[in-house]
Structure formats: C-alpha cells, structure tokens
Design a protein around this motif. Structure first.
Motif, PDB file in Angstrom:
ATOM      1  N   GLU A 146       1.221  -0.992  -0.025  1.00 44.32           N
ATOM      2  CA  GLU A 146       0.359   0.032  -0.161  1.00 44.32           C
ATOM      3  C   GLU A 146       0.739   1.394   0.055  1.00 44.32           C
ATOM      4  N   ASP A 165      -4.163  -0.599 -10.473  1.00 48.09           N
ATOM      5  CA  ASP A 165      -3.828  -1.654 -10.242  1.00 48.09           C
ATOM      6  C   ASP A 165      -3.300  -1.571  -9.065  1.00 48.09           C
ATOM      7  N   ARG A 166      -2.670  -0.168  -8.056  1.00 55.60           N
ATOM      8  CA  ARG A 166      -1.951  -0.166  -7.369  1.00 55.60           C
ATOM      9  C   ARG A 166      -2.906  -0.062  -5.929  1.00 55.60           C
ATOM     10  N   LYS A 167      -3.069  -0.585  -4.299  1.00 50.88           N
ATOM     11  CA  LYS A 167      -3.226   0.153  -3.907  1.00 50.88           C
ATOM     12  C   LYS A 167      -3.024   1.742  -3.024  1.00 50.88           C
ATOM     13  N   THR A 169      -3.479   4.899  -1.003  1.00 55.68           N
ATOM     14  CA  THR A 169      -4.516   6.079  -0.276  1.00 55.68           C
ATOM     15  C   THR A 169      -4.145   7.552  -0.071  1.00 55.68           C
TER      16      THR A 169
END
Ligand code: 13P
Ligand code: SF4
Length: 307
Positions: A146, A165-167, A169
């Motif tokens: 993350e 496709d990446r987390k 935040t």
C-alpha cells in the motif's frame, strides 16, 4: 540606496558576487526576481540544483519547504529564505503524529510525501516526489505494498489514475490555490478561448484536470507551451507562469485559467527582501537539528535514486 527595480537588480547582482551567494528562484517568483536568479526551476529542478551549488551561501526565493530541501541536501551551506513569512499552507497542513498513527495501524505502508511538506513530515516518510517526478517514482515502488500519498490528494489522485492496479491511499490535504479552481470557472474560460490548449498543474482537482489537454509540473507546462505549434494557451497554474510565458513567447497568447490562481506566499518575496537577505539585514537562515537533517534527507535521497 537603490530606488528603482533596475537599481535594485544591479545592487543584488553586485552584492551576491561580493558575498558569495547563489540565488535560487522557484518559477512562481516575479519576473524581476527571476531575472537576477542564478537558477530558476520547479521544485524538482531546484532540489537537484541544490546538490551542486558551488557558493557557500544559498538564497532561496520561494517558500519555506523549498529552502528546507536545499538545506537537507547541502547541510554544510548557509541557506537563507529571502522572505521568512513565505510558507506553503499545504506543506503545513498536519503534523507527523498523524502519519505515525497511520503507520502503526498499517505497518507495511510506503509513505510517499510530496516535496511540499515540512522537514518534520519528511522525517516520517519513505520517499519524496515532486509534481514532475511523482509518476516515475511511484512506478518504481514495490507493487504489492500500500502507498499512503501525503499531503496533496489531487496530485495523489493523478498518480493513482496512472496506476489503477495499485492500492494508493490519499490524504485529505491540498493546495488551496490550485484546488480552489472550480469546474464552472474553468469551463467559462475555455468557452472564452475556444482555440486555446488547456495546460493544468496536477494540484488542481481531478474534475478540472479532466478538462486539460496537458497535465504537468510548472516547468512541464512551460516546456509544453514552448514546443507546441499551437498559438494560444490557458494556463492552469500560478499566474506568474502566464507572465513568464508571455515574456518568452511574444508570438503566442497566454490566458490565466482564473484570476484567483495567485499564491500569496510566493508573492511575498520582493527585491528589497533579496538585497537585505544578502546583506545580512533580512531573510532567515534555515536551521535544522541533527535528527531532522539525518531523517528527512532519507526520503529526498530515495527520490533522487528513483526519479
Ligand atoms: P512544482 O512542483 O511544479 O514546482 O510546483 C510547486 C508548487 O508549489 C506548486 O504549487
Ligand atoms: Fe503551496 Fe499552493 Fe502556493 Fe504551491 S501554490 S506554494 S502548493 S500554496
């Protein structure tokens, strides 16, 4: 004592030579300051330049986090911020404890800090980015972890869109100037200049960047306008970029996206401030403690390695 812009410029050029100063100016500075600077650039270019300055004294015409970045990269130099009140509201939006708390709950997170952060926040971040380096740096981070992107949720959203496709935040912060541009006023300006290309900084909201022909850092915008065969441009970043482009390319037309794209902090530095800082009667020397110099530098070095 000088009393005109030109006399002040001459006095600054003389004093900086005599006192061994190099002057760095962010591109959002006014034309009279840009003209007397040794180097002008966006945040990334200034960070890189900071590493190779020969003079012992560096004067930063910009905002505080930029002067701190120079100090982090050149701790042996005397780094002076020309206008001590020039801060960046985005950089100062929150404190390190909030990031430490997030880390405690998400031990595997990679904290990516926009360079527009305080040195203190950099101490608890893993890697820095600028608007010019963000896409390339994030693209090189481990894909299975993350990312917490601080403090600009709009630049973060721009990066996240490039890596679906990446987390990633996003944090709650943003630049009050760029994020303050409304879609309504952007559409009104586009309607007034239907033949113009819209060039926008990624600190603007996704709803505004969605209207753009080009999204990029301040020098990315300047380079695009310089190379483009088009003749008219709407500039979606600080108003000073409209001035600089108008001086450099008189055969092209540049319009501000809105008249509100004015960063008051960037506007605080005057030529008398610059002269006073060089002469030792103004400005503020940036002093960072040992721990900050050590810890905050890590994430800037990481950016230099990956960008
Ligand atoms: P750049 O990264 O494009 O220099 O932008 C810095 C900044 O403060 C934008 O508001
Ligand atoms: Fe900070 Fe925004 Fe000003 Fe840039 S334009 S220095 S991000 S307040």
């Amino acid at each position: 004592m000088p009393t005109t812009v030109r006399e002040y410029q001459d006095a600054v050029l003389k004093a900086k030579k005599e006192r061994g100063f190099s002057i760095l100016a962010h591109v959002y500075q006014s034309p009279e300051i840009v003209e007397i600077a040794d180097f002008v650039g966006d945040s990334f270019a200034l960070s890189k330049k900071a590493m190779g300055i020969a003079e012992k004294n560096v004067l930063m015409c910009g905002v505080r986090f930029m002067a701190e970045t120079v100090k982090l990269l050149s701790p042996e130099k005397r780094v002076i911020l020309a206008a001590p009140d020039a801060g960046c509201p985005m950089a100062e939006q929150f404190v390190r404890e909030e990031i430490e708390d997030y880390r405690a709950d998400h031990p595997d997170v990679i904290v990516v800090a926009y360079v527009n952060t305080t040195a203190d926040l950099k101490c608890v971040s893993d890697v820095c980015v600028t608007s010019a380096s963000a896409l390339s740096v994030v693209g090189k981070l481990p894909k299975d972890r993350e990312i917490l992107f601080i403090p600009d949720c709009n630049l973060g959203a721009y990066v996240a869109a490039a890596y679906p496709d990446r987390k990633i935040t996003l944090w709650r912060g943003g630049c009050p100037i760029h994020a303050g541009v409304s879609v309504t006023e952007a559409k009104e300006t586009i309607a007034r200049h239907p033949g113009a290309k819209l060039l926008v900084h990624p600190e603007c909201t996704p709803a505004v960047t969605a209207l753009a022909d080009y999204i990029g850092s301040t020098t990315g915008i300047i380079d695009y306008a310089a190379k483009s065969p088009d003749k008219e441009f709407i500039i979606g970043t600080e108003l000073s970029v409209v001035w600089h482009l108008s001086y450099r390319f008189p055969d092209k037309k540049f319009y501000p996206l809105t008249k509100n794209l004015v960063c008051r902090n960037m506007r605080l530095t005057s030529l008398p401030d610059v002269l006073a800082a060089i002469n030792g009667t103004g400005g503020e020397e940036i002093v960072l403690d040992e721990a900050t110099l050590r810890d905050a530098k890590v994430c800037i070095d990481k950016m230099m390695e990956l960008a």
